[in-house]
Design a protein around this motif. Structure first.
Motif, short mmCIF file in Angstrom:
data_model
loop_
_atom_site.label_atom_id
_atom_site.label_comp_id
_atom_site.label_asym_id
_atom_site.label_seq_id
_atom_site.Cartn_x
_atom_site.Cartn_y
_atom_site.Cartn_z
N ALA A 228 0.82 -1.21 0.00
CA ALA A 228 0.00 0.00 0.00
C ALA A 228 0.85 1.26 0.00
O ALA A 228 0.36 2.33 0.32
CB ALA A 228 -0.93 -0.01 1.20
N GLN A 229 2.10 1.14 -0.37
CA GLN A 229 2.97 2.30 -0.33
C GLN A 229 2.95 3.05 -1.66
O GLN A 229 2.84 2.45 -2.73
CB GLN A 229 4.40 1.88 0.00
N THR A 230 3.06 4.35 -1.57
CA THR A 230 3.15 5.19 -2.76
C THR A 230 4.61 5.27 -3.21
O THR A 230 5.52 4.89 -2.47
CB THR A 230 2.64 6.60 -2.46
N LEU A 231 4.80 5.81 -4.39
CA LEU A 231 6.16 5.98 -4.88
C LEU A 231 6.97 6.86 -3.95
O LEU A 231 8.13 6.56 -3.64
CB LEU A 231 6.13 6.57 -6.30
N ASP A 232 6.37 7.93 -3.45
CA ASP A 232 7.09 8.81 -2.52
C ASP A 232 7.47 8.08 -1.24
O ASP A 232 8.57 8.28 -0.72
CB ASP A 232 6.25 10.05 -2.19
N GLU A 233 6.58 7.24 -0.73
CA GLU A 233 6.90 6.48 0.48
C GLU A 233 8.03 5.48 0.21
O GLU A 233 8.91 5.29 1.06
CB GLU A 233 5.66 5.75 0.98
N LEU A 234 7.99 4.85 -0.96
CA LEU A 234 9.05 3.90 -1.31
C LEU A 234 10.40 4.61 -1.48
O LEU A 234 11.43 4.09 -1.09
CB LEU A 234 8.68 3.14 -2.57
N ARG A 235 10.36 5.79 -2.06
CA ARG A 235 11.60 6.58 -2.18
C ARG A 235 12.14 6.94 -0.81
O ARG A 235 13.33 6.81 -0.53
CB ARG A 235 11.34 7.87 -2.96
N ALA A 236 11.25 7.42 0.06
CA ALA A 236 11.66 7.85 1.40
C ALA A 236 12.25 6.68 2.19
O ALA A 236 13.16 6.87 2.99
CB ALA A 236 10.48 8.46 2.15
N ALA A 237 11.73 5.48 1.95
CA ALA A 237 12.23 4.29 2.65
C ALA A 237 13.48 3.73 2.00
O ALA A 237 14.07 2.77 2.51
CB ALA A 237 11.13 3.22 2.69
N GLY A 238 13.90 4.30 0.87
CA GLY A 238 15.09 3.81 0.18
C GLY A 238 14.83 2.56 -0.64
O GLY A 238 15.77 1.96 -1.15
N LYS A 239 13.58 2.18 -0.82
CA LYS A 239 13.25 0.97 -1.57
C LYS A 239 13.23 1.21 -3.07
O LYS A 239 13.36 0.29 -3.86
CB LYS A 239 11.90 0.42 -1.12
N VAL A 240 13.04 2.47 -3.46
CA VAL A 240 13.03 2.86 -4.88
C VAL A 240 13.91 4.08 -5.03
O VAL A 240 13.85 5.01 -4.21
CB VAL A 240 11.60 3.17 -5.37
N GLY A 241 14.73 4.07 -6.07
CA GLY A 241 15.55 5.22 -6.40
C GLY A 241 15.21 5.70 -7.79
O GLY A 241 14.38 5.12 -8.48
N GLU A 242 15.87 6.76 -8.20
CA GLU A 242 15.69 7.32 -9.54
C GLU A 242 17.01 7.22 -10.28
O GLU A 242 18.08 7.24 -9.67
CB GLU A 242 15.22 8.77 -9.45
N ARG A 243 16.92 7.11 -11.61
CA ARG A 243 18.12 7.00 -12.44
C ARG A 243 18.35 8.26 -13.24
O ARG A 243 17.41 9.02 -13.50
CB ARG A 243 17.98 5.83 -13.44
N TYR A 244 19.56 8.45 -13.70
CA TYR A 244 19.97 9.57 -14.52
C TYR A 244 19.17 9.71 -15.82
O TYR A 244 19.10 10.76 -16.42
CB TYR A 244 21.45 9.44 -14.87
N ASN B 251 11.23 -6.33 -3.56
CA ASN B 251 9.78 -6.33 -3.39
C ASN B 251 9.10 -5.16 -4.13
O ASN B 251 7.90 -5.17 -4.31
CB ASN B 251 9.41 -6.27 -1.91
N ALA B 252 9.88 -4.18 -4.54
CA ALA B 252 9.32 -3.02 -5.25
C ALA B 252 9.43 -3.17 -6.76
O ALA B 252 8.99 -2.29 -7.49
CB ALA B 252 10.04 -1.76 -4.79
N ALA B 253 10.00 -4.26 -7.24
CA ALA B 253 10.27 -4.43 -8.67
C ALA B 253 9.00 -4.34 -9.52
O ALA B 253 9.02 -3.70 -10.58
CB ALA B 253 10.99 -5.74 -8.92
N GLY B 254 7.93 -4.94 -9.09
CA GLY B 254 6.69 -4.91 -9.88
C GLY B 254 6.16 -3.50 -10.05
O GLY B 254 5.77 -3.10 -11.15
N MET B 255 6.15 -2.76 -8.97
CA MET B 255 5.67 -1.38 -9.04
C MET B 255 6.58 -0.53 -9.92
O MET B 255 6.11 0.29 -10.71
CB MET B 255 5.58 -0.78 -7.64
N VAL B 256 7.88 -0.74 -9.82
CA VAL B 256 8.83 0.01 -10.63
C VAL B 256 8.64 -0.29 -12.11
O VAL B 256 8.70 0.61 -12.96
CB VAL B 256 10.28 -0.27 -10.17
N GLU B 257 8.37 -1.53 -12.46
CA GLU B 257 8.11 -1.89 -13.86
C GLU B 257 6.91 -1.14 -14.40
O GLU B 257 6.93 -0.64 -15.53
CB GLU B 257 7.91 -3.40 -13.99
#
Length: 128
Positions: free
Chosen positions: A44-60, A70-76
């Protein structure tokens, strides 16, 4: 005859009370089976929550990166939507989609909160 406590004179529970116990049992069993599925780390986490938790990052290049498997599906899903946007914008402007993504990455850097992880073009992670 039935008494007020839900039992008959012969000591057998009435069907109404038995159904209540069964329903409560069924409800508890369903909760026991379903709750672990819903309580996954990304459920139930949003992208912002996943970023804040360090589970999702951004690329150049403007795409998200799953830092936690565990965040791979959402990132896809996020990257598929971004790809569509980048390609549409690139077609309008007559530039490569990679250029649109790079511009978006720069905008993301400005907008995301401190603590967001970014993967640089040289493969290093930087924390904003």
């Amino acid at each position: 005859m039935s008494s007020n406590d839900g039992s008959r004179e012969d000591g057998i529970m009435t069907p109404k009370l038995t159904r209540r116990r069964f329903s409560l049992f069924a409800l508890m069993a369903a909760a026991f089976l379903v709750l672990p599925l819903l309580s996954g780390p990304v459920a139930a986490q949003t992208l912002d929550e996943l970023r804040a938790a360090g589970k999702v990052g951004e690329r150049y290049d403007g795409y998200a990166v799953a830092r936690d498997p565990n965040a791979a599906g959402m990132v896809e899903e996020i990257n598929a939507k971004r790809r569509e946007i980048y390609e549409a914008q690139a077609t309008k402007q007559g530039v490569p989609a990679s250029q649109v993504g790079a511009v978006y990455a720069g905008e993301l850097w400005q907008k995301v909160p401190a603590g967001t992880w970014f993967l640089t073009a040289d493969g290093e992670w930087r924390k904003k």
